[in-house]
Design an enzyme around this catalytic site. Sequence first.
Site, PDB file in Angstrom:
ATOM      1  N   ARG A 148       1.081  -1.289   0.018  1.00  0.00           N
ATOM      2  CA  ARG A 148      -0.454   0.009   0.240  1.00  0.00           C
ATOM      3  C   ARG A 148       0.887   1.784   0.220  1.00  0.00           C
ATOM      4  O   ARG A 148       0.312   2.369  -0.371  1.00  0.00           O
ATOM      5  CB  ARG A 148      -1.033   0.029   0.960  1.00  0.00           C
ATOM      6  CG  ARG A 148      -1.413   0.874   1.067  1.00  0.00           C
ATOM      7  CD  ARG A 148      -2.729   1.379   2.814  1.00  0.00           C
ATOM      8  NE  ARG A 148      -1.925   1.782   3.400  1.00  0.00           N
ATOM      9  CZ  ARG A 148      -2.210   2.086   4.623  1.00  0.00           C
ATOM     10  NH1 ARG A 148      -4.206   1.516   4.547  1.00  0.00           N
ATOM     11  NH2 ARG A 148      -1.977   2.009   5.760  1.00  0.00           N
ATOM     12  N   TYR A 169       0.605 -19.367  10.472  1.00  0.00           N
ATOM     13  CA  TYR A 169       1.821 -19.451   9.370  1.00  0.00           C
ATOM     14  C   TYR A 169       1.275 -19.612   8.214  1.00  0.00           C
ATOM     15  O   TYR A 169       1.084 -19.024   7.036  1.00  0.00           O
ATOM     16  CB  TYR A 169       2.992 -19.695   9.698  1.00  0.00           C
ATOM     17  CG  TYR A 169       3.898 -19.940   8.700  1.00  0.00           C
ATOM     18  CD1 TYR A 169       5.094 -18.173   8.767  1.00  0.00           C
ATOM     19  CD2 TYR A 169       4.498 -20.039   7.865  1.00  0.00           C
ATOM     20  CE1 TYR A 169       5.923 -18.104   7.876  1.00  0.00           C
ATOM     21  CE2 TYR A 169       5.651 -20.282   7.071  1.00  0.00           C
ATOM     22  CZ  TYR A 169       6.660 -19.057   7.028  1.00  0.00           C
ATOM     23  OH  TYR A 169       7.007 -19.277   6.659  1.00  0.00           O
ATOM     24  N   LYS A 216       0.330 -16.826   4.535  1.00  0.00           N
ATOM     25  CA  LYS A 216       1.289 -17.523   3.612  1.00  0.00           C
ATOM     26  C   LYS A 216       0.852 -17.532   2.458  1.00  0.00           C
ATOM     27  O   LYS A 216       0.669 -17.239   0.979  1.00  0.00           O
ATOM     28  CB  LYS A 216       2.221 -18.461   3.505  1.00  0.00           C
ATOM     29  CG  LYS A 216       3.270 -17.957   4.493  1.00  0.00           C
ATOM     30  CD  LYS A 216       4.661 -17.139   3.847  1.00  0.00           C
ATOM     31  CE  LYS A 216       5.476 -16.665   4.950  1.00  0.00           C
ATOM     32  NZ  LYS A 216       6.549 -15.768   4.307  1.00  0.00           N
TER      33      LYS A 216
END
Length: 261
Positions: free
Chosen positions: A122, A153, A157
Site C-alpha cells: 500500500r 503461518y 502465507k
Amino acid sequence: MRLAERVAIVTGGGSGIGRAIADRFAREGASVVVADIATDNARAVANEINDAGGQARAIEADVRDSSSVESMVSETIDTFGKVDILVNNAGAAKGDDITTIDEETWDFNVNLVLKGAYLCARAVLPHMIERRTGSIVNISSVNGMTGLGEEAYGAAKAGVGNLTQNMAVKYGQYGVRANCICPGTVRTPVWEPRLKENPDILDRLSNWYPLGRVGRPDEIASAALYFASDEASWTTGVIMPVDGGLTAGTYRMSKELLGDA
C-alpha cells in the site's frame, strides 16, 4: 548488471533469505534499502554491501505498523529518489495446531506475514502507479500451498499468494508487476535453535525433497532477481514454488505406496 539504476526495498533484509536477496540485488547494480526490525542486523548487511562497492542503507522498520512502513518508504524516496522494487520478505512462524494456538499467536503470524505485505505494498503502490513502473516480489512459502502444519503461518502465507494475484490483476495496467515465491525448507539462521536440539533435522527433511536436499538462501535470491528484473517484463501474478520439487510430489512416498521401498 540486471538491476542497474534500480532502487529496491527488502524487508527482513537483515538475515536469511532477505539478506541473500539484498546482497544479490546490490551485486546486480541496485541501490538497496535493508529494512528490518533488528536494526543491528540491517546495518551489518548494509555495511557489507557498501564495503563491497555497492550502495545500501539500513532502515529500522516494523512492517506490522503503518507509520513505520510509511516512514520507511518516505526515507527511501528521500535518499534514492524512487522505489522500483519491493520485496516483502519479513516474516516468522509461531505456534502450531489450530485447536491449541491462542489468538495472540494467530494475530502475530497474520499481522507480520500478511498485514505486513499489505502495508508495504500500500505504501509503495501510489509511487509506482505514478511512475508507471514497479515490481513487487512477495516471499510466501510452501506452507501457503499445502497442509504442512503451522496453520496460522500457512494461512497467512496463502493470503500473500492471493494478495499477489489481486495486485497483479489490478495494477498491471499501470506497469506494476507482482509475483510470489514459495520457498521450501531453506537453511537460514532461524533453524539454528532446532539444529542444536536435533542436529540431523535438515538431513531428515531432505529425504522428502526430490532433489535430495534443503535449499540455500541464494537460490531464493536468484528467483527474486528474475522477478525484479526486466527479464520478467511480461511475467506477473505468478506463484512459483522454489522448493526442490517438494510440492510436485514425493517419490519416496510413491515407492512406499507401491511397496518398493
